[in-house]
Design a protein around this motif. Structure first.
Motif, short mmCIF file in Angstrom:
data_model
loop_
_atom_site.label_atom_id
_atom_site.label_comp_id
_atom_site.label_asym_id
_atom_site.label_seq_id
_atom_site.Cartn_x
_atom_site.Cartn_y
_atom_site.Cartn_z
N ALA A 74 0.81 -1.21 0.00
CA ALA A 74 0.00 0.00 0.00
C ALA A 74 0.85 1.27 0.00
O ALA A 74 0.30 2.37 -0.08
CB ALA A 74 -0.93 0.00 1.21
N GLY A 75 2.16 1.11 0.11
CA GLY A 75 3.03 2.28 0.12
C GLY A 75 2.99 3.06 1.41
O GLY A 75 3.24 4.27 1.42
N LEU A 76 2.68 2.38 2.52
CA LEU A 76 2.63 3.04 3.82
C LEU A 76 3.98 2.93 4.52
O LEU A 76 4.47 1.82 4.78
CB LEU A 76 1.54 2.43 4.69
N ASP A 77 4.58 4.07 4.81
CA ASP A 77 5.86 4.12 5.52
C ASP A 77 5.66 3.52 6.91
O ASP A 77 4.73 3.91 7.64
CB ASP A 77 6.30 5.58 5.60
N HIS A 78 6.53 2.59 7.30
CA HIS A 78 6.33 1.93 8.60
C HIS A 78 7.65 1.45 9.18
O HIS A 78 8.63 1.24 8.45
CB HIS A 78 5.37 0.74 8.46
N ALA A 79 7.65 1.31 10.49
CA ALA A 79 8.78 0.76 11.23
C ALA A 79 8.22 -0.28 12.18
O ALA A 79 7.47 0.05 13.11
CB ALA A 79 9.51 1.87 12.00
N ALA A 80 8.54 -1.54 11.94
CA ALA A 80 7.98 -2.64 12.71
C ALA A 80 8.94 -3.07 13.82
O ALA A 80 10.15 -3.17 13.61
CB ALA A 80 7.67 -3.83 11.81
N VAL A 81 8.37 -3.33 15.00
CA VAL A 81 9.12 -3.86 16.13
C VAL A 81 8.81 -5.36 16.22
O VAL A 81 7.65 -5.74 16.42
CB VAL A 81 8.71 -3.16 17.44
N PRO A 82 9.80 -6.24 16.04
CA PRO A 82 9.53 -7.68 16.09
C PRO A 82 9.08 -8.12 17.48
O PRO A 82 9.66 -7.72 18.49
CB PRO A 82 10.87 -8.31 15.72
N VAL A 83 8.03 -8.95 17.52
CA VAL A 83 7.56 -9.54 18.78
C VAL A 83 7.34 -11.02 18.57
O VAL A 83 7.19 -11.50 17.43
CB VAL A 83 6.27 -8.86 19.28
N ASN A 103 -13.22 -8.47 17.37
CA ASN A 103 -11.84 -8.03 17.62
C ASN A 103 -11.12 -9.03 18.52
O ASN A 103 -11.53 -9.24 19.67
CB ASN A 103 -11.83 -6.66 18.30
N GLU A 104 -10.06 -9.64 18.00
CA GLU A 104 -9.22 -10.49 18.84
C GLU A 104 -8.42 -9.62 19.81
O GLU A 104 -8.21 -8.43 19.55
CB GLU A 104 -8.27 -11.31 17.95
N PRO A 105 -7.96 -10.20 20.93
CA PRO A 105 -7.29 -9.38 21.94
C PRO A 105 -5.87 -8.96 21.58
O PRO A 105 -5.37 -7.96 22.08
CB PRO A 105 -7.28 -10.28 23.18
N GLY A 106 -5.19 -9.71 20.75
CA GLY A 106 -3.80 -9.39 20.43
C GLY A 106 -2.83 -10.17 21.28
O GLY A 106 -3.16 -10.65 22.37
N PRO A 107 -1.58 -10.33 20.81
CA PRO A 107 -0.59 -11.08 21.57
C PRO A 107 -0.07 -10.30 22.76
O PRO A 107 -0.02 -9.06 22.73
CB PRO A 107 0.53 -11.31 20.54
N ALA A 108 0.31 -11.01 23.79
CA ALA A 108 0.91 -10.35 24.96
C ALA A 108 2.33 -9.89 24.63
O ALA A 108 3.10 -10.64 24.02
CB ALA A 108 0.92 -11.31 26.15
N LEU A 109 2.66 -8.67 25.03
CA LEU A 109 4.02 -8.16 24.84
C LEU A 109 4.84 -8.38 26.10
O LEU A 109 4.39 -8.07 27.21
CB LEU A 109 3.99 -6.67 24.50
N ALA A 110 6.05 -8.89 25.93
CA ALA A 110 6.99 -9.00 27.04
C ALA A 110 7.51 -7.60 27.38
O ALA A 110 7.48 -6.70 26.54
CB ALA A 110 8.15 -9.91 26.66
N PRO A 111 7.99 -7.40 28.62
CA PRO A 111 8.51 -6.07 28.98
C PRO A 111 9.58 -5.57 28.01
O PRO A 111 9.60 -4.38 27.68
CB PRO A 111 9.08 -6.31 30.38
N ALA A 112 10.44 -6.45 27.55
CA ALA A 112 11.49 -6.02 26.62
C ALA A 112 10.89 -5.59 25.28
O ALA A 112 11.41 -4.69 24.62
CB ALA A 112 12.49 -7.15 26.40
N GLU A 113 9.79 -6.23 24.87
CA GLU A 113 9.14 -5.85 23.61
C GLU A 113 8.47 -4.48 23.74
O GLU A 113 8.51 -3.67 22.81
CB GLU A 113 8.13 -6.92 23.21
N TRP A 114 7.86 -4.21 24.89
CA TRP A 114 7.30 -2.87 25.12
C TRP A 114 8.40 -1.81 25.11
O TRP A 114 8.25 -0.75 24.51
CB TRP A 114 6.52 -2.82 26.43
N ASP A 115 9.51 -2.10 25.76
CA ASP A 115 10.63 -1.16 25.77
C ASP A 115 11.15 -0.91 24.36
O ASP A 115 11.55 0.22 24.01
CB ASP A 115 11.76 -1.68 26.65
N ALA A 116 11.14 -1.96 23.53
CA ALA A 116 11.59 -1.79 22.14
C ALA A 116 10.64 -0.90 21.36
O ALA A 116 11.06 -0.10 20.50
CB ALA A 116 11.71 -3.16 21.47
N LEU A 117 9.34 -0.99 21.66
CA LEU A 117 8.36 -0.12 21.01
C LEU A 117 8.59 1.34 21.41
O LEU A 117 8.54 2.25 20.56
CB LEU A 117 6.95 -0.56 21.37
#
Length: 310
Positions: A74-83, A103-117
């Motif tokens: 779609a040509g959307l500029d993005h920066a993805a954080v791997p989880v 709406n599904e709830p989504g995967p749980a993020l580990a503290p390190a993944e939140w910090d990476a975001l």
């Protein structure tokens, strides 16, 4: 560039049916799948308007890869954080009158993944004119996750727009977001007050600098320390309301990036929201309807205003 952060993105699947009825089978006449989540929708609308936008979002698993592929296509500029977890999906069943969401709830993020975001958001803030924070917080995110992101944005002197509800909204208010965008039901849930104007004033007292409230077919109400403004479409619009609020946020962010006041922002936001309802998928809008409505709408000032309109 307007930076959007979507902590709980999704692959949005839309089924179109002639008439939706619960407890029965349906013949699907149209299927579409695209990268979604409220911040992604905001960026998609801004990009369609010709305004540079960049998405920051956590992605994981096969669904996350599908989201990443669609963003690129779609040509959307993005920066993805791997989880580690698989990105969620949402399903919208749309007929000629309305939409039903799953709406599904989504995967749980580990503290390190939140910090990476947080770190990825901070990396892009020096180039940002506005920071948009949208949607639900995923499982595992800290309760004050949005407060952390608001503080991060304000530390770079970047205006911050927050579109969240419930505890995530309330926890972020002391960090002083530039604007929050609840709908009428979210306002009442957050404050216990049925009147949108009174509820918006309560959010101001709790820390928000301004409130843009979605009132459905009654349009938008803007409230800040200087007064209140209203703008509504000339007639109710039927279709798929999914994403209409995201389009209002896109208009708000675009206005903030240009130092516009409510008299300019509200007609743009109402027109864009209504034009989004006329499109079957969130993040898209009927361009002809948008321009027609934009030139026919004006905002009514309900209270004293500052010279700048803010």
């Amino acid at each position: 560039m307007i930076l959007t952060v979507t902590p709980n993105p999704a692959l949005d699947v839309t089924y179109t049916v002639p008439h939706f009825r619960p407890h029965t089978s349906h013949r699907v006449t149209g299927i579409a799948a695209q990268a979604g989540g409220k911040g992604v929708n905001v960026a998609r609308v801004l990009t369609a308007l010709g305004r540079p936008a960049r998405c920051v979002l956590p992605l994981g698993g096969p669904t996350g890869e599908a989201v990443r592929t669609e963003l690129a296509a779609a040509g959307l500029d993005h920066a993805a954080v791997p989880v580690a977890g698989d990105t969620r999906r949402t399903v919208a069943v749309v007929d000629t009158a309305d939409a039903t969401m799953f709406n599904e709830p989504g995967p749980a993020l580990a503290p390190a993944e939140w910090d990476a975001l947080l770190a990825e958001t901070e990396r892009h803030l020096p180039q940002a004119a506005v920071l948009v924070l949208s949607g639900s917080l995923p499982p595992g995110a800290p309760a004050d996750g949005y407060a952390q992101l608001v503080t991060l944005g304000r530390g770079f002197d970047v205006p911050v727009v927050l579109d969240a509800d419930g505890p995530a909204l309330l926890a972020a208010l002391p960090a002083r977001p530039t604007a929050v965008k609840p709908n009428a039901a979210e306002l009442t849930a957050a404050t216990g007050l049925p009147d949108p104007h009174d509820a918006a004033r309560t959010l101001l007292r709790r820390g928000a600098e301004s409130v843009l409230a979605s009132l459905g077919p009654d349009g938008l109400l803007a409230v800040d320390a200087h007064g209140a403004w209203r703008c509504a479409p000339p007639a109710a619009v039927t279709g798929n309301p999914t994403g209409a609020g995201d389009s209002a946020v896109a208009a708000l962010a675009a206005g903030l990036s240009g130092n516009a006041g409510w008299s300019a922002i509200l007609p743009d936001a109402v027109a864009l929201s209504a034009a989004t309802v006329l499109h079957p998928r969130a993040g898209h809008f009927d361009d002809d309807a948008y321009h027609r409505l934009r030139h026919s709408l004006t905002a009514a000032r309900l209270g004293a205003a500052s010279p700048s309109g803010w």
